[in-house]
Every structure is written in structure tokens, then in C-alpha cells.
Design a protein around this motif. Structure first.
Motif, short mmCIF file in Angstrom:
data_model
loop_
_atom_site.label_atom_id
_atom_site.label_comp_id
_atom_site.label_asym_id
_atom_site.label_seq_id
_atom_site.Cartn_x
_atom_site.Cartn_y
_atom_site.Cartn_z
N ASN A 146 0.67 -1.27 -0.02
CA ASN A 146 0.25 0.09 0.15
C ASN A 146 0.77 1.09 0.05
N VAL A 147 0.37 2.47 0.29
CA VAL A 147 1.15 3.77 0.37
C VAL A 147 2.38 3.48 1.09
N LEU A 148 1.94 3.11 2.56
CA LEU A 148 2.95 3.22 3.36
C LEU A 148 3.79 1.85 3.65
N PHE A 149 3.63 0.86 3.22
CA PHE A 149 3.96 -0.34 3.36
C PHE A 149 4.23 -1.29 2.28
N TYR A 150 5.43 -2.18 2.36
CA TYR A 150 5.45 -3.23 1.22
C TYR A 150 6.12 -4.38 2.06
N SER A 151 5.57 -5.57 1.68
CA SER A 151 5.92 -6.84 2.32
C SER A 151 5.81 -7.99 1.29
N ARG A 152 6.98 -8.75 1.13
CA ARG A 152 6.62 -9.98 0.24
C ARG A 152 7.43 -10.88 0.98
N ARG A 153 6.78 -12.23 1.08
CA ARG A 153 7.29 -13.40 1.96
C ARG A 153 6.93 -14.70 1.09
N ASN A 154 8.03 -15.39 1.34
CA ASN A 154 7.99 -16.54 0.67
C ASN A 154 7.98 -17.69 1.53
N VAL A 155 6.94 -18.32 1.71
CA VAL A 155 6.72 -19.39 3.20
C VAL A 155 6.75 -20.68 2.68
N GLN A 156 7.06 -21.55 3.27
CA GLN A 156 7.14 -22.93 3.18
C GLN A 156 6.88 -23.85 4.50
N LEU A 157 6.34 -24.77 4.30
CA LEU A 157 5.68 -25.58 5.57
C LEU A 157 5.89 -26.88 5.00
N SER A 158 6.64 -27.77 5.86
CA SER A 158 6.75 -29.19 5.67
C SER A 158 6.08 -30.02 6.93
N ALA A 159 5.49 -31.29 6.13
CA ALA A 159 4.75 -31.86 7.20
C ALA A 159 5.34 -33.72 7.05
N ASP A 160 5.20 -34.14 8.14
CA ASP A 160 5.34 -35.75 7.82
C ASP A 160 4.52 -36.47 7.16
N PRO A 161 4.94 -36.86 5.86
CA PRO A 161 3.97 -37.50 5.09
C PRO A 161 2.93 -38.58 5.86
N ALA A 162 3.62 -39.30 6.70
CA ALA A 162 2.82 -40.33 7.48
C ALA A 162 1.65 -39.75 8.22
N SER A 163 2.15 -38.89 8.88
CA SER A 163 1.06 -38.40 10.06
C SER A 163 0.46 -37.04 9.60
#
Length: 191
Positions: A146-163
Motif C-alpha cells: 500500500n502507500v505506506l508499507f511493502y511486504s513480500r514473503r516466501n513461506v514453506q511448511l513441511s509435514a511428515d507424510p505419514a502423520s
């Protein structure tokens, strides 16, 4: 008059069926969308109860990496960024194209890409699900401006495939306020 009775019943039958609710989607259609918010709520509840040890590293531009090992984590706050990536809301459908692919091992890849000229918070979301639809991996690009703020995030989440339980996550990004320098940062956590 006897001739008009079958027509009356036909009209009555058509009027009744027109007022019926549409049938719910088939199980394949219902499974097509993955409810990330529900998954995260379940994981937050589980993590708050179990309080696992977490090895967390935080790196910001120009400072050495800080690493701590702790069980004292506010999971609601810690996983809030991933809740922002949930696209399982009808109001968001028009902003994305969705592609689903089944891999040779039975895993399912679901990708959402924003449509051209749309400016939603989530620009890209990729979910990898196990054959029984448990989350294995999440990757997303979140961008807010927006006019006052800029944010860019790459997020990754890993999980145990069995559970399907969270095993680690990463948030890498940049943020900038209008009258300040950009701040580049990275957070890695392993459970």
C-alpha cells in the motif's frame, strides 16, 4: 377436465423440483479443495498440547543468525502467516487459476496462481498432498503493498507424510516502510 389433470401434475412436479436445493458436490469435487485453516487449527491445538522442542533460527540483514531451542512457542502467532495462504474461500475463486496433478507415486499437487491484473495477498500457492490427502508440503508467495508499507514473503511448511503433522517451516521475506530502509529476513524452524 380429466385431460388437464396430468398437465396439472406435470406442472406441480416441475415446480417442486425447481425449488429443491442443488445436490452437494461429489466426493471428488469436495476433496478438490484443501482446507488449510482447519488443518492449521488442528496443528495449533496439537502443538500447544504437546509443546515440542523447536530449533529456530532468525536471520536479518546485517546481523548474525540467532538460533534458539525452545518449547515455549505461541503456535497461534507462529503459524498465522500460513493461515493467510488459505484460499479455500468462495470469494477468492475469481482471483486464481487452479491446477491439480496426480504424480506417479499417488501424491497430489494443487497449484493456485493469481490471474493477471488481480492483486490478492497470495500470489502463488502450491500444496503437495499424500495419496490420502495429508499435507506434505506448502509453498506460497505472499505480497502486500500500500502507500505506506511493502511486504513480500516466501513461506514453506513441511509435514511428515505419514502423520501430516508439521515438521518444519521457513519464512523468507522483505518488508519496507515508506520512510525506512528495507529489511530482509529469514526464519527457519524444525520440530
Amino acid at each position: 377436465m380429466a385431460r388437464h389433470i396430468p398437465i396439472f401434475f406435470l406442472v406441480l412436479l416441475l415446480a417442486t423440483t425447481a425449488c429443491e436445493r442443488p445436490t452437494p458436490p461429489t466426493s471428488a469435487e469436495a476433496e478438490a479443495s484443501y482446507n488449510l485453516t482447519t488443518y492449521l487449527e488442528q496443528q495449533i491445538e496439537r502443538l500447544q498440547a504437546e509443546q515440542p522442542m523447536v530449533l529456530k533460527s532468525v536471520t536479518t540483514e546485517g546481523t548474525p543468525t540467532e538460533t534458539i531451542e525452545t518449547a515455549a512457542v505461541d503456535w497461534k502467532d507462529e503459524l498465522a502467516v500460513f493461515e493467510q495462504a488459505d484460499l479455500n474461500r468462495p470469494a477468492l475463486e475469481e482471483y486464481y487459476t487452479k491446477q491439480e496433478q496426480v504424480l506417479g507415486n499417488g501424491s497430489i499437487i494443487v497449484e493456485y496462481n493469481r490471474v493477471e491484473d488481480a492483486e490478492p495477498l497470495v500470489h502463488y500457492l502450491r500444496l503437495e498432498l499424500s495419496p490420502d490427502r495429508k499435507l506434505k508440503q506448502l509453498n506460497a508467495l505472499l505480497q502486500d503493498q500500500n502507500v505506506l508499507f511493502y511486504s513480500r514473503r516466501n513461506v514453506q511448511l513441511s509435514a511428515d507424510p505419514a502423520s501430516g503433522n508439521i515438521s518444519g517451516y521457513r519464512v523468507e521475506g522483505v518488508q519496507k516502510l515508506v520512510l525506512s530502509d528495507s529489511l530482509h529476513y529469514r526464519v527457519d524452524a524444525n520440530l
